[in-house]
Design an enzyme around this catalytic site. Sequence first.
Site, PDB file in Angstrom:
ATOM      1  N   SER A  65       0.876  -1.252  -0.030  1.00  0.00           N
ATOM      2  CA  SER A  65      -0.056  -0.168   0.240  1.00  0.00           C
ATOM      3  C   SER A  65       0.659   1.308  -0.030  1.00  0.00           C
ATOM      4  CB  SER A  65      -0.816   0.119   1.296  1.00  0.00           C
ATOM      5  OG  SER A  65      -1.937  -1.165   1.266  1.00  0.00           O
TER       6      SER A  65
HETATM    7  N1  SAH Z   1      -1.021  -4.997   4.184  1.00  0.00           N
HETATM    8  C1  SAH Z   1      -0.290  -5.195   2.923  1.00  0.00           C
HETATM    9  C2  SAH Z   1      -1.090  -4.821   1.748  1.00  0.00           C
HETATM   10  C3  SAH Z   1      -1.119  -5.853   0.754  1.00  0.00           C
HETATM   11  S1  SAH Z   1      -2.440  -5.891  -0.544  1.00  0.00           S
HETATM   12  C4  SAH Z   1       1.100  -4.602   2.922  1.00  0.00           C
HETATM   13  O1  SAH Z   1       1.432  -3.539   3.654  1.00  0.00           O
HETATM   14  O2  SAH Z   1       1.823  -4.773   1.959  1.00  0.00           O
HETATM   15  C5  SAH Z   1      -3.846  -6.691   0.080  1.00  0.00           C
HETATM   16  C6  SAH Z   1      -3.539  -8.075   0.398  1.00  0.00           C
HETATM   17  O3  SAH Z   1      -4.737  -8.623   0.724  1.00  0.00           O
HETATM   18  C7  SAH Z   1      -2.913  -8.937  -0.617  1.00  0.00           C
HETATM   19  O4  SAH Z   1      -1.542  -9.556  -0.500  1.00  0.00           O
HETATM   20  C8  SAH Z   1      -4.045  -9.919  -0.950  1.00  0.00           C
HETATM   21  O5  SAH Z   1      -3.567 -11.253  -1.190  1.00  0.00           O
HETATM   22  C9  SAH Z   1      -4.694  -9.866   0.302  1.00  0.00           C
HETATM   23  N2  SAH Z   1      -6.103 -10.606   0.701  1.00  0.00           N
HETATM   24  C10 SAH Z   1      -6.818 -10.387  -0.663  1.00  0.00           C
HETATM   25  N3  SAH Z   1      -8.139 -10.838  -0.202  1.00  0.00           N
HETATM   26  C11 SAH Z   1      -7.924 -11.722   0.913  1.00  0.00           C
HETATM   27  C12 SAH Z   1      -8.647 -12.390   2.009  1.00  0.00           C
HETATM   28  N4  SAH Z   1      -9.836 -12.921   1.578  1.00  0.00           N
HETATM   29  N5  SAH Z   1      -8.055 -12.815   3.064  1.00  0.00           N
HETATM   30  C13 SAH Z   1      -6.824 -12.557   3.257  1.00  0.00           C
HETATM   31  N6  SAH Z   1      -6.148 -11.889   2.475  1.00  0.00           N
HETATM   32  C14 SAH Z   1      -6.688 -11.435   1.371  1.00  0.00           C
END
Ligand code: SAH
Length: 214
Positions: A65
């Site tokens: 993000s």
């Molecule tokens: N907090 C992360 C942001 C990653 S983007 C950071 O700091 O880098 C969002 C993430 O949510 C992705 O890795 C994606 O695979 C995950 N995601 C999407 N749907 C999800 C679900 N149902 N349960 C758990 N994770 C999920």
Amino acid sequence: MLKDTPKHQGKRNQLIDILAQKGITDTKVLEAMKHIPRHLFMDSTFEDHAYQDKAFPIAAGQTISQPFTVAFQTQLLEVKPTDKILEIGTGSGYQCALLVALGAKVFSIERQLELFKKTNLFLPKIGLKPKKLIFGDGYKGLPDEAPFDSIIVTAGAPFIPKALLGQLKIGGRLVIPVGDDPQIMTLLVRTDTKKFEKTTFGEFRFVPMLQNKN
Ligand code: SAH
């Protein structure tokens, strides 16, 4: 390999100044972000971009993000050092590391196996170890560890999952971007067993929170 140089630190300080100019006021959040080497959470190809206020691609078609978004969501959580926090969407682990740096006990769920494995190995190497990373579906939350002081969702949720509301302590906070594209940043505070106070904070863009794909 895992190098954090004065040059990185300098760029990081500049980024934190920009976040403050953009309206982040929580000094604990800003201070903690000064100590998290964001460049180490990204593919080395993008290292030069790590201290721009931008989201960037990580593995499995996901993104780390934008720093402003991470700071904004973290500020809304009002983290206290002993808080037990659940994160949905571990991704690169950057948001998780920030919560750990703020002293919280963090549980974080990721549904992409590749990312789960990678981040699970990486975070201990930089000394920011969460309580537990879980490979699973964030829509269900983590009933075995509930209730939580706060829950943060870092993927765009088409709706507010009921399970997450039920796993908040009274007084607990859920910070979740809701909607298709863009999402509306939403804060729900559990004021009573069945009562939630809702506040919204404008538009953000996240990769989608996916369902039923484990
Ligand atoms: N907090 C992360 C942001 C990653 S983007 C950071 O700091 O880098 C969002 C993430 O949510 C992705 O890795 C994606 O695979 C995950 N995601 C999407 N749907 C999800 C679900 N149902 N349960 C758990 N994770 C999920």
